[in-house]
Design a protein around this motif. Structure first.
Motif, PDB file in Angstrom:
ATOM      1  N   ASN A 142      55.453  37.612  50.287  1.00 10.65           N
ATOM      2  CA  ASN A 142      54.100  37.135  50.053  1.00 10.65           C
ATOM      3  C   ASN A 142      53.238  38.330  49.651  1.00 10.65           C
ATOM      4  O   ASN A 142      53.060  39.260  50.444  1.00 10.65           O
ATOM      5  N   ILE A 143      52.732  38.301  48.417  1.00  9.48           N
ATOM      6  CA  ILE A 143      52.016  39.452  47.850  1.00  9.48           C
ATOM      7  C   ILE A 143      50.575  39.043  47.567  1.00  9.48           C
ATOM      8  O   ILE A 143      50.322  38.171  46.729  1.00  9.48           O
ATOM      9  N   TYR A 144      49.617  39.703  48.234  1.00  6.15           N
ATOM     10  CA  TYR A 144      48.203  39.331  48.118  1.00  6.15           C
ATOM     11  C   TYR A 144      47.331  40.540  47.783  1.00  6.15           C
ATOM     12  O   TYR A 144      46.858  41.238  48.698  1.00  6.15           O
ATOM     13  N   PRO A 145      47.061  40.784  46.503  1.00  4.67           N
ATOM     14  CA  PRO A 145      46.091  41.825  46.167  1.00  4.67           C
ATOM     15  C   PRO A 145      44.717  41.584  46.798  1.00  4.67           C
ATOM     16  O   PRO A 145      43.997  42.544  47.084  1.00  4.67           O
ATOM     17  N   TYR A 146      44.359  40.320  47.032  1.00  5.75           N
ATOM     18  CA  TYR A 146      43.055  40.043  47.643  1.00  5.75           C
ATOM     19  C   TYR A 146      42.930  40.766  48.977  1.00  5.75           C
ATOM     20  O   TYR A 146      41.947  41.480  49.230  1.00  5.75           O
ATOM     21  N   ASN A 152      41.299  47.839  51.970  1.00  2.00           N
ATOM     22  CA  ASN A 152      41.433  49.205  51.466  1.00  2.00           C
ATOM     23  C   ASN A 152      40.049  49.801  51.296  1.00  2.00           C
ATOM     24  O   ASN A 152      39.196  49.234  50.610  1.00  2.00           O
ATOM     25  N   SER A 153      39.804  50.949  51.896  1.00  2.00           N
ATOM     26  CA  SER A 153      38.473  51.561  51.812  1.00  2.00           C
ATOM     27  C   SER A 153      38.116  51.967  50.390  1.00  2.00           C
ATOM     28  O   SER A 153      36.947  52.125  50.052  1.00  2.00           O
ATOM     29  N   LYS A 154      39.132  52.157  49.530  1.00  2.00           N
ATOM     30  CA  LYS A 154      38.880  52.497  48.126  1.00  2.00           C
ATOM     31  C   LYS A 154      39.034  51.237  47.282  1.00  2.00           C
ATOM     32  O   LYS A 154      39.887  51.152  46.401  1.00  2.00           O
ATOM     33  N   LYS A 155      38.191  50.268  47.518  1.00  2.00           N
ATOM     34  CA  LYS A 155      38.335  48.977  46.857  1.00  2.00           C
ATOM     35  C   LYS A 155      38.037  49.080  45.361  1.00  2.00           C
ATOM     36  O   LYS A 155      37.154  49.792  44.934  1.00  2.00           O
ATOM     37  N   TYR A 159      40.794  46.091  39.417  1.00  2.63           N
ATOM     38  CA  TYR A 159      42.206  46.470  39.523  1.00  2.63           C
ATOM     39  C   TYR A 159      43.003  45.382  40.226  1.00  2.63           C
ATOM     40  O   TYR A 159      44.164  45.114  39.886  1.00  2.63           O
ATOM     41  N   ALA A 160      42.383  44.715  41.207  1.00  2.00           N
ATOM     42  CA  ALA A 160      43.050  43.626  41.919  1.00  2.00           C
ATOM     43  C   ALA A 160      43.111  42.346  41.096  1.00  2.00           C
ATOM     44  O   ALA A 160      44.011  41.526  41.287  1.00  2.00           O
TER      45      ALA A 160
END
Length: 285
Positions: A142-146, A152-155, A159-160
């Protein structure tokens, strides 16, 4: 299509549809699959009884079992259940049609850049990977870029969302360039799998999606953008590590889940509104 547990009415409706199915075993049911007899009965009742009308593609034994999560009580049950269900499929002569696996997720891996990916708990995951590799079985992930972008502090939202073609994250170890977060997450999982003896394993993306409400960056516009770009991306681009081939990917989810617990965003991953069954987005497959 993915069903998270055998639902007789849904399986009956799928007869003759030619829709391929991932059929799940929910984590609390793993206990019943600790014996060969239990696994054989499960395969008979939930798979063989619906064939040949239903086209089963994978059986996902357990979902996101992880020693560091609320699913930790199921850790010791997972691999025996996978082995027993696989043997039941072999005994039924279905091993060339149906592949047995488990669905994991990005929280079980660590490391950056993607080439440095490894499992946080190798004692748990490595025997699973080696069993899959020995039997030519895939890993479901299960892959969730969201969520990765959210925590991630470097949002970097573009890119997502696959909308930042000029943003490139370089992996200097293997000299690869990453232009979206989905590929980076998937290749991190591939690196972890390979480092655990699974060089021949293919990863199937068993879930990926974006919420449309009740959270940071959770809007209908962002969700539609993500789904459209994901569909286009997985058709044949591959990832930097596994180039030039389609990525088998399942969108999460068909409907919003208004009764689901957890964070409010968990209720809004649907492609359709449950009230009127109308699509929320205009997607083309």
């Amino acid at each position: 299509m993915r069903l998270y547990e055998p639902v007789p009415a849904a399986l009956q409706a799928l007869r003759g549809s030619n829709i391929e199915v991932i059929l799940g075993v929910q984590n609390p049911q793993l206990q019943s699959l600790q014996t060969a007899e239990g696994a054989s009965a499960w395969v008979r009742d939930n798979v063989q009884n619906y064939m040949p009308g239903v086209k089963f593609r994978y059986i996902a034994v357990g979902n996101e079992v992880d020693p560091n999560s609320g699913n930790a009580p199921f850790v010791g049950l997972l691999l025996p259940a996978i082995k027993n269900v696989h043997q039941a499929i072999v005994d039924a002569g279905l091993q060339d049609q149906i592949k047995v696996s488990t669905a994991t997720y990005s929280a079980v891996v660590q490391g950056f850049p993607p080439s440095q990916g490894s499992f946080k708990n190798k004692d748990f995951m490595e025997p699973i990977i080696q069993f899959l590799a020995q039997n030519n079985l895939p890993l479901l992930a299960n892959i969730y870029p969201y969520f990765s972008n959210l925590y991630n502090s470097k949002k970097d939202l573009p890119y997502a969302l696959f909308t930042a073609p000029n943003v490139v994250v370089t992996d200097p170890v293997e000299n690869r360039e990453y232009r979206n977060l989905f590929d980076a997450l998937l290749d991190t999982m591939y690196s972890a799998v390979e480092s655990s003896g699974g060089q021949n394993i293919e990863i199937v993306v068993s879930e990926s999606g974006w919420p449309s409400s009740d959270g940071a960056d959770a809007t209908p516009q962002n969700a539609e953008t993500y789904y459209k770009n994901l569909i286009e991306h997985v058709k044949g681009n591959g990832t930097p590590k596994r180039q030039g081939k389609a990525i088998e990917t399942y969108l999460f989810a068909m409907y919003d889940e208004n009764l689901k617990g957890g964070d409010a965003t968990e209720k809004f991953f649907g492609l359709f509104n449950p009230e009127n069954q109308q699509p929320k987005y205009q997607l083309s497959f």
